[in-house]
Design a protein around this motif. Structure first.
Motif, PDB file in Angstrom:
ATOM      1  N   TRP A 152      43.554  30.492  59.318  1.00 28.15           N
ATOM      2  CA  TRP A 152      42.703  30.977  60.406  1.00 28.15           C
ATOM      3  C   TRP A 152      41.687  31.958  59.827  1.00 28.15           C
ATOM      4  O   TRP A 152      42.053  33.006  59.299  1.00 28.15           O
ATOM      5  N   SER A 153      40.422  31.594  59.894  1.00 29.75           N
ATOM      6  CA  SER A 153      39.364  32.423  59.317  1.00 29.75           C
ATOM      7  C   SER A 153      38.156  32.408  60.260  1.00 29.75           C
ATOM      8  O   SER A 153      37.184  31.688  60.045  1.00 29.75           O
ATOM      9  N   PRO A 154      38.222  33.200  61.336  1.00 29.18           N
ATOM     10  CA  PRO A 154      37.142  33.164  62.332  1.00 29.18           C
ATOM     11  C   PRO A 154      35.795  33.579  61.741  1.00 29.18           C
ATOM     12  O   PRO A 154      35.728  34.421  60.845  1.00 29.18           O
ATOM     13  N   ASP A 155      34.738  32.975  62.262  1.00 32.70           N
ATOM     14  CA  ASP A 155      33.384  33.307  61.807  1.00 32.70           C
ATOM     15  C   ASP A 155      33.081  34.795  61.968  1.00 32.70           C
ATOM     16  O   ASP A 155      32.288  35.348  61.214  1.00 32.70           O
ATOM     17  N   THR A 156      33.717  35.422  62.947  1.00 35.32           N
ATOM     18  CA  THR A 156      33.435  36.830  63.244  1.00 35.32           C
ATOM     19  C   THR A 156      34.220  37.803  62.360  1.00 35.32           C
ATOM     20  O   THR A 156      34.026  39.009  62.470  1.00 35.32           O
ATOM     21  N   SER A 157      35.096  37.299  61.498  1.00 32.62           N
ATOM     22  CA  SER A 157      35.849  38.209  60.628  1.00 32.62           C
ATOM     23  C   SER A 157      34.974  38.672  59.463  1.00 32.62           C
ATOM     24  O   SER A 157      33.942  38.076  59.161  1.00 32.62           O
ATOM     25  N   LYS A 158      35.400  39.725  58.792  1.00 29.47           N
ATOM     26  CA  LYS A 158      34.634  40.307  57.687  1.00 29.47           C
ATOM     27  C   LYS A 158      34.605  39.347  56.496  1.00 29.47           C
ATOM     28  O   LYS A 158      35.594  38.673  56.206  1.00 29.47           O
ATOM     29  N   VAL A 159      33.486  39.339  55.795  1.00 24.17           N
ATOM     30  CA  VAL A 159      33.311  38.451  54.639  1.00 24.17           C
ATOM     31  C   VAL A 159      34.393  38.727  53.589  1.00 24.17           C
ATOM     32  O   VAL A 159      34.986  37.799  53.042  1.00 24.17           O
ATOM     33  N   ARG A 160      34.672  39.991  53.326  1.00 28.77           N
ATOM     34  CA  ARG A 160      35.691  40.343  52.337  1.00 28.77           C
ATOM     35  C   ARG A 160      37.047  39.749  52.718  1.00 28.77           C
ATOM     36  O   ARG A 160      37.764  39.210  51.879  1.00 28.77           O
ATOM     37  N   SER A 161      37.385  39.834  53.985  1.00 22.68           N
ATOM     38  CA  SER A 161      38.648  39.287  54.467  1.00 22.68           C
ATOM     39  C   SER A 161      38.686  37.772  54.287  1.00 22.68           C
ATOM     40  O   SER A 161      39.679  37.208  53.812  1.00 22.68           O
ATOM     41  N   LYS A 162      37.614  37.091  54.640  1.00 22.27           N
ATOM     42  CA  LYS A 162      37.558  35.634  54.481  1.00 22.27           C
ATOM     43  C   LYS A 162      37.751  35.237  53.025  1.00 22.27           C
ATOM     44  O   LYS A 162      38.467  34.290  52.724  1.00 22.27           O
ATOM     45  N   MET A 163      37.098  35.981  52.114  1.00 19.79           N
ATOM     46  CA  MET A 163      37.211  35.678  50.689  1.00 19.79           C
ATOM     47  C   MET A 163      38.633  35.922  50.186  1.00 19.79           C
ATOM     48  O   MET A 163      39.174  35.124  49.418  1.00 19.79           O
ATOM     49  N   LEU A 164      39.242  36.995  50.641  1.00 18.51           N
ATOM     50  CA  LEU A 164      40.601  37.334  50.230  1.00 18.51           C
ATOM     51  C   LEU A 164      41.592  36.257  50.675  1.00 18.51           C
ATOM     52  O   LEU A 164      42.428  35.802  49.893  1.00 18.51           O
ATOM     53  N   TYR A 165      41.480  35.837  51.929  1.00 18.78           N
ATOM     54  CA  TYR A 165      42.378  34.799  52.441  1.00 18.78           C
ATOM     55  C   TYR A 165      42.126  33.462  51.748  1.00 18.78           C
ATOM     56  O   TYR A 165      43.067  32.754  51.404  1.00 18.78           O
ATOM     57  N   ALA A 166      40.867  33.130  51.510  1.00 19.89           N
ATOM     58  CA  ALA A 166      40.544  31.860  50.848  1.00 19.89           C
ATOM     59  C   ALA A 166      41.089  31.831  49.423  1.00 19.89           C
ATOM     60  O   ALA A 166      41.649  30.822  48.980  1.00 19.89           O
ATOM     61  N   SER A 167      40.971  32.943  48.705  1.00 22.29           N
ATOM     62  CA  SER A 167      41.412  32.962  47.304  1.00 22.29           C
ATOM     63  C   SER A 167      42.934  33.037  47.172  1.00 22.29           C
ATOM     64  O   SER A 167      43.485  32.686  46.135  1.00 22.29           O
ATOM     65  N   SER A 168      43.621  33.468  48.213  1.00 23.92           N
ATOM     66  CA  SER A 168      45.083  33.598  48.163  1.00 23.92           C
ATOM     67  C   SER A 168      45.813  32.398  48.764  1.00 23.92           C
ATOM     68  O   SER A 168      47.015  32.256  48.594  1.00 23.92           O
ATOM     69  N   LYS A 169      45.082  31.545  49.480  1.00 24.98           N
ATOM     70  CA  LYS A 169      45.711  30.487  50.283  1.00 24.98           C
ATOM     71  C   LYS A 169      46.587  29.525  49.487  1.00 24.98           C
ATOM     72  O   LYS A 169      47.729  29.275  49.866  1.00 24.98           O
ATOM     73  N   ASP A 170      46.079  28.978  48.401  1.00 24.86           N
ATOM     74  CA  ASP A 170      46.841  27.950  47.681  1.00 24.86           C
ATOM     75  C   ASP A 170      48.153  28.487  47.124  1.00 24.86           C
ATOM     76  O   ASP A 170      49.190  27.838  47.236  1.00 24.86           O
ATOM     77  N   ARG A 171      48.103  29.665  46.543  1.00 23.67           N
ATOM     78  CA  ARG A 171      49.334  30.255  46.009  1.00 23.67           C
ATOM     79  C   ARG A 171      50.323  30.541  47.142  1.00 23.67           C
ATOM     80  O   ARG A 171      51.511  30.281  47.021  1.00 23.67           O
ATOM     81  N   PHE A 172      49.806  31.073  48.235  1.00 24.52           N
ATOM     82  CA  PHE A 172      50.674  31.383  49.370  1.00 24.52           C
ATOM     83  C   PHE A 172      51.332  30.108  49.900  1.00 24.52           C
ATOM     84  O   PHE A 172      52.541  30.054  50.103  1.00 24.52           O
ATOM     85  N   LYS A 173      50.543  29.069  50.091  1.00 21.55           N
ATOM     86  CA  LYS A 173      51.056  27.817  50.639  1.00 21.55           C
ATOM     87  C   LYS A 173      52.104  27.184  49.726  1.00 21.55           C
ATOM     88  O   LYS A 173      53.050  26.559  50.205  1.00 21.55           O
ATOM     89  N   ARG A 174      51.950  27.339  48.413  1.00 21.49           N
ATOM     90  CA  ARG A 174      52.920  26.770  47.467  1.00 21.49           C
ATOM     91  C   ARG A 174      54.311  27.369  47.623  1.00 21.49           C
ATOM     92  O   ARG A 174      55.296  26.770  47.212  1.00 21.49           O
ATOM     93  N   GLU A 175      54.399  28.553  48.205  1.00 14.55           N
ATOM     94  CA  GLU A 175      55.702  29.201  48.397  1.00 14.55           C
ATOM     95  C   GLU A 175      56.552  28.472  49.441  1.00 14.55           C
ATOM     96  O   GLU A 175      57.751  28.701  49.539  1.00 14.55           O
ATOM     97  N   PHE A 176      55.896  27.631  50.238  1.00 16.70           N
ATOM     98  CA  PHE A 176      56.586  26.999  51.360  1.00 16.70           C
ATOM     99  C   PHE A 176      56.690  25.498  51.175  1.00 16.70           C
ATOM    100  O   PHE A 176      55.716  24.776  51.337  1.00 16.70           O
ATOM    101  N   ASP A 177      57.883  25.045  50.860  1.00 14.56           N
ATOM    102  CA  ASP A 177      58.147  23.626  50.689  1.00 14.56           C
ATOM    103  C   ASP A 177      58.403  23.025  52.064  1.00 14.56           C
ATOM    104  O   ASP A 177      59.238  23.515  52.811  1.00 14.56           O
ATOM    105  N   GLY A 178      57.681  21.988  52.402  1.00 15.09           N
ATOM    106  CA  GLY A 178      57.914  21.333  53.688  1.00 15.09           C
ATOM    107  C   GLY A 178      56.699  21.332  54.593  1.00 15.09           C
ATOM    108  O   GLY A 178      56.745  20.788  55.692  1.00 15.09           O
TER     109      GLY A 178
END
Length: 139
Positions: A90-116
């Protein structure tokens, strides 16, 4: 433990709650939040097994990014009960650019933690995660 690209570690409670959702169906959904001060992804909110999809979407802040896992139950045309595990970035257009970048760069590693995880959705507004889209992606 920290991701070299983003520096975000995944708190053990995130993994524990996900396992409880997946194996024991203790929750309908889990919303995760990056806590920048401690450089970790933490559990923000959990939904009871009886909560609806509307309860879930109401937990997503309008101006802040989040990750979420939603356990979607449905019935096939053959009248079989099924369930699919959705990962939503979830990355709303109205959120801060820094926040969007942080979530985008962390997503793949975070998702890998969850099998299923069976389906991944990227959303910038509520229309991109409407129940109709969830239903269409489940089949």
């Amino acid at each position: 433990m920290a991701n070299s690209a983003s520096g975000m570690a995944v708190n053990d409670d995130c993994k524990l709650k996900f396992l409880e959702l997946k194996a024991k169906r203790r929750y309908r959904f889990i919303v995760f939040k990056i806590e920048e001060k401690i450089q970790q992804v933490m559990v923000d909110k959990v939904g009871d097994p009886g909560d609806s999809y509307e309860d879930f979407t109401a937990c997503l802040p309008a101006n802040e990014c989040r990750y979420a896992v939603f356990d979607y139950d449905f019935t096939t045309e053959e009248n079989c009960q099924k369930s699919k595990m959705f990962f939503i970035a979830w990355s709303p257009d109205t959120s801060k650019v820094r926040s969007k970048m942080l979530y985008a760069s962390s997503k793949d590693r975070f998702k890998r933690e969850f099998d299923g995880i069976q389906v991944e959705l990227q959303a910038t507004d509520a229309s991109e995660i409407s129940l109709d889209i969830i239903k269409a992606r489940a089949f």
